[in-house]
Design a protein around this motif. Sequence first.
Motif, PDB file in Angstrom:
ATOM      1  N   ARG A  49       0.806  -1.226   0.000  1.00 13.34           N
ATOM      2  CA  ARG A  49       0.000   0.000   0.000  1.00 13.34           C
ATOM      3  C   ARG A  49       0.836   1.272   0.000  1.00 13.34           C
ATOM      4  NH1 ARG A  49      -4.601  -1.451   4.608  1.00 13.34           N
ATOM      5  NH2 ARG A  49      -5.797  -2.957   3.350  1.00 13.34           N
ATOM      6  N   HIS A  50       1.967   1.261   0.723  1.00 14.43           N
ATOM      7  CA  HIS A  50       2.639   2.531   0.989  1.00 14.43           C
ATOM      8  C   HIS A  50       4.098   2.608   0.549  1.00 14.43           C
ATOM      9  CE1 HIS A  50      -0.907   3.174   3.461  1.00 14.43           C
ATOM     10  NE2 HIS A  50      -0.588   2.169   4.250  1.00 14.43           N
ATOM     11  N   ALA A  51       4.793   1.473   0.404  1.00  9.64           N
ATOM     12  CA  ALA A  51       6.251   1.530   0.299  1.00  9.64           C
ATOM     13  C   ALA A  51       6.753   1.948  -1.081  1.00  9.64           C
ATOM     14  CB  ALA A  51       6.853   0.174   0.674  1.00  9.64           C
ATOM     15  N   GLY A  78      11.710   0.343  -0.431  1.00 11.40           N
ATOM     16  CA  GLY A  78      10.810   1.432  -0.788  1.00 11.40           C
ATOM     17  C   GLY A  78      11.240   2.774  -0.224  1.00 11.40           C
ATOM     18  N   ARG A  79      10.248   3.661  -0.072  1.00 14.97           N
ATOM     19  CA  ARG A  79      10.536   5.037   0.314  1.00 14.97           C
ATOM     20  C   ARG A  79      10.545   5.256   1.820  1.00 14.97           C
ATOM     21  NH1 ARG A  79       5.650   7.802   1.320  1.00 14.97           N
ATOM     22  NH2 ARG A  79       3.778   6.622   0.800  1.00 14.97           N
ATOM     23  N   GLY A  80      10.282   4.209   2.602  1.00 11.24           N
ATOM     24  CA  GLY A  80      10.336   4.347   4.048  1.00 11.24           C
ATOM     25  C   GLY A  80       9.093   5.005   4.615  1.00 11.24           C
ATOM     26  N   ILE A  81       9.037   5.028   5.924  1.00 10.18           N
ATOM     27  CA  ILE A  81       7.937   5.666   6.624  1.00 10.18           C
ATOM     28  C   ILE A  81       8.508   6.574   7.688  1.00 10.18           C
ATOM     29  CG2 ILE A  81       6.320   3.766   6.235  1.00 10.18           C
ATOM     30  CD1 ILE A  81       6.861   2.872   9.105  1.00 10.18           C
ATOM     31  N   GLY A  82       7.694   7.508   8.145  1.00 10.71           N
ATOM     32  CA  GLY A  82       8.081   8.374   9.251  1.00 10.71           C
ATOM     33  C   GLY A  82       7.430   7.916  10.540  1.00 10.71           C
ATOM     34  N   SER A 134      13.309   2.782   9.569  1.00 11.23           N
ATOM     35  CA  SER A 134      12.936   3.286   8.252  1.00 11.23           C
ATOM     36  C   SER A 134      13.912   4.355   7.800  1.00 11.23           C
ATOM     37  CB  SER A 134      11.512   3.856   8.307  1.00 11.23           C
ATOM     38  OG  SER A 134      11.110   4.315   7.034  1.00 11.23           O
ATOM     39  N   ASP A 135      14.213   4.313   6.511  1.00 12.86           N
ATOM     40  CA  ASP A 135      15.107   5.290   5.901  1.00 12.86           C
ATOM     41  C   ASP A 135      14.623   5.527   4.478  1.00 12.86           C
ATOM     42  OD1 ASP A 135      17.141   6.757   4.727  1.00 12.86           O
ATOM     43  OD2 ASP A 135      18.736   5.716   5.796  1.00 12.86           O
ATOM     44  N   PRO A 136      14.382   6.794   4.101  1.00 17.80           N
ATOM     45  CA  PRO A 136      13.918   7.052   2.727  1.00 17.80           C
ATOM     46  C   PRO A 136      14.853   6.525   1.652  1.00 17.80           C
ATOM     47  CG  PRO A 136      13.657   9.013   4.108  1.00 17.80           C
ATOM     48  CD  PRO A 136      14.434   8.018   4.911  1.00 17.80           C
ATOM     49  N   THR A 169      12.229   0.226   4.536  1.00 20.34           N
ATOM     50  CA  THR A 169      11.762  -0.055   5.898  1.00 20.34           C
ATOM     51  C   THR A 169      12.098  -1.487   6.275  1.00 20.34           C
ATOM     52  OG1 THR A 169       9.936   1.512   5.622  1.00 20.34           O
ATOM     53  CG2 THR A 169       9.745  -0.074   7.412  1.00 20.34           C
ATOM     54  N   GLU A 170      12.479  -1.669   7.520  1.00 22.16           N
ATOM     55  CA  GLU A 170      12.764  -3.003   8.051  1.00 22.16           C
ATOM     56  C   GLU A 170      11.945  -3.223   9.308  1.00 22.16           C
ATOM     57  OE1 GLU A 170      16.403  -5.173  10.367  1.00 22.16           O
ATOM     58  OE2 GLU A 170      16.890  -4.194   8.449  1.00 22.16           O
ATOM     59  N   VAL A 171      11.176  -4.292   9.319  1.00 26.33           N
ATOM     60  CA  VAL A 171      10.378  -4.684  10.473  1.00 26.33           C
ATOM     61  C   VAL A 171      10.990  -5.956  11.048  1.00 26.33           C
ATOM     62  CG1 VAL A 171       8.103  -5.405  11.298  1.00 26.33           C
ATOM     63  CG2 VAL A 171       8.288  -3.661   9.508  1.00 26.33           C
ATOM     64  N   SER A 172      11.295  -5.922  12.338  1.00 23.75           N
ATOM     65  CA  SER A 172      11.915  -7.063  13.000  1.00 23.75           C
ATOM     66  C   SER A 172      11.103  -7.419  14.239  1.00 23.75           C
ATOM     67  CB  SER A 172      13.368  -6.740  13.379  1.00 23.75           C
ATOM     68  OG  SER A 172      13.960  -7.818  14.074  1.00 23.75           O
TER      69      SER A 172
END
Length: 301
Positions: free
Chosen positions: A226-228, A252-256, A282-284, A288-291
């Motif tokens: 949806r967002h990345a 992708g573009r990361g999230i804030g 997250s880094d633009p 994004t990395e989810v752990s």
Amino acid sequence: MATALLLLAPVTVSVPVVLTEAVILVSGLVVMLVANAALLRIGLAPLDRLTRLMTTVDLLRPGQRLPVHGQGGVAELIRTFNAMLDRLEAERAASSARALSAQEAERRRIARELHDEVGQSMTAVLLELKRASDQADDPLRGELQQAQEITRLSLDEVRRLARRLRPGVLEDLGLVSALTSLTADFATHTGLRVRRHFDPDLPPLAPQTELVLYRVAQEGLTNVARHAEAERVELSLRHTDGAVVLRLADDGRGIGIACEGAGIRGMRERALFVGATLDIRSDPASGTEVSLSVPTTGRHA
């Protein structure tokens, strides 16, 4: 100390006060005020830290505590606040467990109704359309075949939704097979490249722990779609340092931080349910990395 110094020292004050004596008195007063301000600042510093923690504490990020030093009133206040956080986190974990259990039960009910009722009804419609198209003449046969194809696609979508609501493969074949099926379905519907890696020596996990790992991976992939705006996704499941670690990374573009919506809050709720630790970086420039780290010892294993 200043009073004792004035009483014991051979110091006299003239009447009227001369300039040198006034300078000495004012200097002593300034020194005392500065010393008092420094002592108050040191003494009240724990209260400042307590205030900052009160404004930033999040029950979905457990373990935020202040160290306690001494036995004074401030130390007792901090000790009481830490104990209050312990109670609130325990109550939040219990309420989250009840809510998630009810949510999963509702998902199973809806999935069963989709599969047993809606799916069977659409299957019956599909068979009737096939029978009618076999007996019809052109051009009605072509229209019936087109309706038959639309119905078949809709039936596939209903079955896919039922699988998302209730991952039967997780119960039947285990976590690795369920994640493999999930990522394969994700790659098919989004067109993104997915790389998978699963350690071969994964320890056995409790059913609720496997479900949490699956749901976090599912929500993470949904957020990527949806967002990345990503092109590649990596999913891994490793056993290291007494924990099973699920890692999901995209390019992708990361999230804030401000973008943490209901999906990420739901992941944190599920992590809290099994005593796991959720980390999102997250880094633009790198995505994004989810752990999610789930301990393999104790009641959650």
